[in-house]
Design a protein around this motif. Structure first.
Motif, PDB file in Angstrom:
ATOM      1  N   ALA A   1     109.845   4.278 -29.368  1.00 57.55           N
ATOM      2  CA  ALA A   1     110.348   3.146 -28.978  1.00 57.55           C
ATOM      3  C   ALA A   1     112.027   3.504 -28.814  1.00 57.55           C
ATOM      4  O   ALA A   1     112.840   2.783 -27.960  1.00 57.55           O
ATOM      5  N   VAL A   2     112.381   4.425 -29.753  1.00 54.50           N
ATOM      6  CA  VAL A   2     114.017   4.827 -29.690  1.00 54.50           C
ATOM      7  C   VAL A   2     114.055   6.440 -29.504  1.00 54.50           C
ATOM      8  O   VAL A   2     114.879   7.005 -29.949  1.00 54.50           O
TER       9      VAL A   2
ATOM     10  N   ALA B   1     116.848   8.992 -30.860  1.00 55.09           N
ATOM     11  CA  ALA B   1     116.515   9.774 -31.865  1.00 55.09           C
ATOM     12  C   ALA B   1     116.907  11.253 -31.185  1.00 55.09           C
ATOM     13  O   ALA B   1     117.386  12.022 -32.183  1.00 55.09           O
ATOM     14  N   MET B   2     116.600  11.593 -30.068  1.00 59.64           N
ATOM     15  CA  MET B   2     117.094  12.893 -29.598  1.00 59.64           C
ATOM     16  C   MET B   2     118.761  13.186 -29.622  1.00 59.64           C
ATOM     17  O   MET B   2     119.057  14.205 -29.873  1.00 59.64           O
TER      18      MET B   2
ATOM     19  N   TYR C   1     109.594  11.020 -35.953  1.00 61.32           N
ATOM     20  CA  TYR C   1     108.364  11.890 -35.149  1.00 61.32           C
ATOM     21  C   TYR C   1     108.292  11.141 -33.596  1.00 61.32           C
ATOM     22  O   TYR C   1     108.206   9.923 -33.671  1.00 61.32           O
ATOM     23  N   LEU C   2     108.612  12.236 -32.620  1.00 59.57           N
ATOM     24  CA  LEU C   2     108.390  11.797 -31.350  1.00 59.57           C
ATOM     25  C   LEU C   2     107.217  12.569 -30.676  1.00 59.57           C
ATOM     26  O   LEU C   2     107.155  14.044 -30.901  1.00 59.57           O
TER      27      LEU C   2
ATOM     28  N   THR D   1     116.174   4.405 -41.994  1.00 60.15           N
ATOM     29  CA  THR D   1     115.593   3.125 -41.941  1.00 60.15           C
ATOM     30  C   THR D   1     115.990   2.272 -40.678  1.00 60.15           C
ATOM     31  O   THR D   1     115.661   1.481 -40.248  1.00 60.15           O
ATOM     32  N   ASP D   2     117.424   2.534 -40.559  1.00 58.83           N
ATOM     33  CA  ASP D   2     118.104   2.021 -39.127  1.00 58.83           C
ATOM     34  C   ASP D   2     117.280   2.170 -37.839  1.00 58.83           C
ATOM     35  O   ASP D   2     116.883   1.360 -36.914  1.00 58.83           O
ATOM     36  N   MET D   3     116.636   3.441 -37.902  1.00 59.36           N
ATOM     37  CA  MET D   3     115.772   4.173 -36.660  1.00 59.36           C
ATOM     38  C   MET D   3     114.666   3.392 -36.778  1.00 59.36           C
ATOM     39  O   MET D   3     114.005   2.869 -35.785  1.00 59.36           O
TER      40      MET D   3
END
Length: 571
Positions: A256-257, A261-262, A236-237, A340-342
């Motif tokens: 923060a990422v 993510a996008m 979620y952003l 998990t990495d994100m």
């Protein structure tokens, strides 16, 4: 029906709508209505400038999810409000703006303050109505309320109507009130079609890397969003118009990422969110070229503007997500390793940011970093707080660094000057919670006199002026791109703490970072309060470093703009 005037009838209709507070500035053309709403028991918050009245109505609407009302007088009273109405229009905030106009016998004769008000505001309103007959008053008022709440175009936003002063004092008769028109209107909550839900569910099941981007509708559907994120294994952003609805306790929240993510998602789901410049217009230069979009909303701008979705579901966020969850939407092959990495990458960056927020990072002049001010403000915020960010340079630091509590900022229009009136409205709406506005010194100047309104109305907000004595994004731009030719960017010597004290508020100036925490605590205890904090003008904000000041031709920020040019060059 007891005998009453048109003004009294309007006041009664607003009371029936649940309006408890109106923001405005008195004037002859609206005086009968001004008097009537006060006698009807509606609190009138009188401001120093009409734009502030609409800003306050805007903030109240966003925080409450309900219609909010601004009352401004004719001519310059209305034109003073136009910038704030534009901001509410871009933000899609349900604000009703009521004005007066010249008496009917003087129409077209060059009457005092007689201008084409409706034509001025028509492009920035969901509906514009001008009432000239008493038997139209309630039906037209009812229609504009419905329009502001999204029942006319599907999109919420400001709606406007005005009345000639002589009409306001006419006596109303029973026949002038249509049946049911005095009943309150509710915000539109459209349900999706079953076929659209089925197509959306199929798209979700076939996806493995899902990112949800929340718009303003998430404020009213936070529980449903949390349930959906868990079921769909989605990240979620948020955005400025939904910040605070989803917080750090949600594992999939990864602000923060954001860029990664996008660019790595294979399905992006927008919830009542435009694909505007803040989201790169949905371009393949910003998102993966292979990404698919599921767009959920109640208007074209939320559903198909800029980039159509592979699936577009018309309906409220709450209704659509509830239907999807009931339909069983778990992806068939979710990429849990990516998820998990994100989350780990987000946590790592969040720790690095927290370190920056705790360090004064004194510059060569001994001034603290703006980040340190954001960190000190975070120490004041609780789960019930409202945080507001207003400015150019400081907005960029605040958007990244402020805790995810209920939050308001300048919005997509980039409308400087909202900070003081937004904070006053928030403090009146939530009198038992801390309200802190982080405001650039340049931006503070737009509405600084509203500190007087805060004092008079007992709005216990804290206004933290982050003072680099400059329009600093433009100052850096002139230094870097225009050979250091600094023109009109310095704002030296202003004492905003002394201004606050002259208006009856608590005021302090802070230059030593070691004194900032205690000064902010004193401000909370003595609000309304202004804390004037001298900060580094050498620090370059994230927005400046991204190239925002250059206003690139294809995208709002430099890297996206370069990627867009590369994409076109390859075709």
């Amino acid at each position: 029906m007891a005998e009453m005037t048109v003004a009294q009838l309007i006041a009664e209709r607003l009371v029936s709508q649940g309006v408890r507070r109106i923001f405005g500035l008195c004037g002859g053309h609206i005086q009968p209505l001004w008097d009537a709403v006060a006698l009807a028991g509606i609190e009138v918050v009188d401001v120093r400038h009409e734009a502030a009245a609409v800003y306050m109505a805007h903030a109240t609407a966003d925080l409450s999810g309900e219609l909010s009302v601004a009352l401004v007088t004719a001519g310059p009273g209305l034109t003073n409000a136009v910038t704030a109405m534009s901001n509410a229009f871009v933000a899609r905030s349900p604000v009703l703006v009521i004005s007066g106009r010249a008496p009917r016998p003087q129409t077209g004769m060059g009457a005092m303050q007689d201008i084409a008000q409706a034509e001025i505001v028509r492009p920035i309103c969901r509906l514009v109505e001008q009432v000239s007959e008493r038997h139209h008053v309630i039906s037209r008022l009812d229609k504009t309320i419905a329009a502001a709440l999204g029942a006319v175009t599907g999109a919420t936003g400001p709606a406007y109507l005005d009345f000639p002063t002589d009409l306001l004092v006419e006596t109303v008769h029973d026949a002038d009130i249509p049946a049911l028109a005095m009943e309150p209107r509710e915000a539109a909550e459209p349900a999706p079609s079953q076929s659209a839900v089925a197509r959306a569910a199929q798209l979700i099941r076939a996806s493995s890397r899902i990112v949800v981007i929340g718009g303003r509708s998430v404020r009213a559907a936070a529980d449903e969003v949390r349930t959906f994120l868990d079921a769909a294994h989605a990240l979620y952003l948020d955005s400025g118009e939904s910040r605070g609805a989803i917080r750090d306790d949600v594992p999939g929240f990864v602000p923060a990422v954001r860029g990664r993510a996008m660019s790595e998602a294979d399905l992006v789901i927008t919830l009542g969110r435009r694909l505007d410049f803040q989201l790169g217009y949905g371009s393949p230069a910003v998102f993966s070229p292979d990404v698919r979009f599921l767009r959920i909303g109640t208007s074209f701008e939320e559903l198909g503007e800029t980039r159509r979705g592979e699936v577009e579901v018309y309906g409220s966020t709450r209704a659509v997500l509830t239907a999807l969850t009931e339909d069983g939407l778990t992806p068939e092959a979710p990429d849990l390793d990516w998820l998990t990495d994100m989350q780990k990458a987000n946590a790592h960056r969040a720790r690095k940011l927290q370190t920056k927020l705790q360090s004064p990072e004194l510059d060569s002049d001994g001034r603290m970093s703006p980040n340190f001010v954001i960190g000190a403000v975070n120490d004041l915020l609780t789960d019930g707080s409202v945080a507001i960010a207003d400015g150019g340079d400081i907005l960029s630091f605040a958007r990244v660094g402020l805790k995810p509590v209920d939050y308001l900022d300048c919005g997509a229009l980039g409308c400087l000057g909202v900070g003081v009136p937004f904070a006053i409205a928030a403090a009146l709406h939530r009198p038992d919670e801390s309200v802190v506005a982080v405001i650039g010194d340049g931006s503070f100047g737009f509405t600084a006199m509203e500190i007087d309104t805060a004092v008079r109305r007992g709005a216990r907000a804290v206004f933290v002026v982050v003072n680099n004595e400059a329009w600093n994004i433009e100052r850096h731009d002139q230094a870097d791109r225009f050979d250091g030719n600094l023109v009109g960017v310095d704002l030296p010597g202003c004492r905003y703490d002394q201004l606050a004290r002259s208006l009856g508020a608590h005021g302090e100036r802070v230059e030593d970072p070691g004194e900032l925490g205690d000064a902010l605590k004193r401000a909370i205890d003595n609000a309304p309060a202004v804390v004037d904090v001298l900060v580094s003008r050498q620090a370059k904000s994230p927005d400046y470093l991204s190239g925002l000041a250059e206003v690139p031709p294809r995208q709002a920020v430099g890297p996206w703009n370069a990627a867009e040019f590369k994409r076109y060059a390859s075709q």
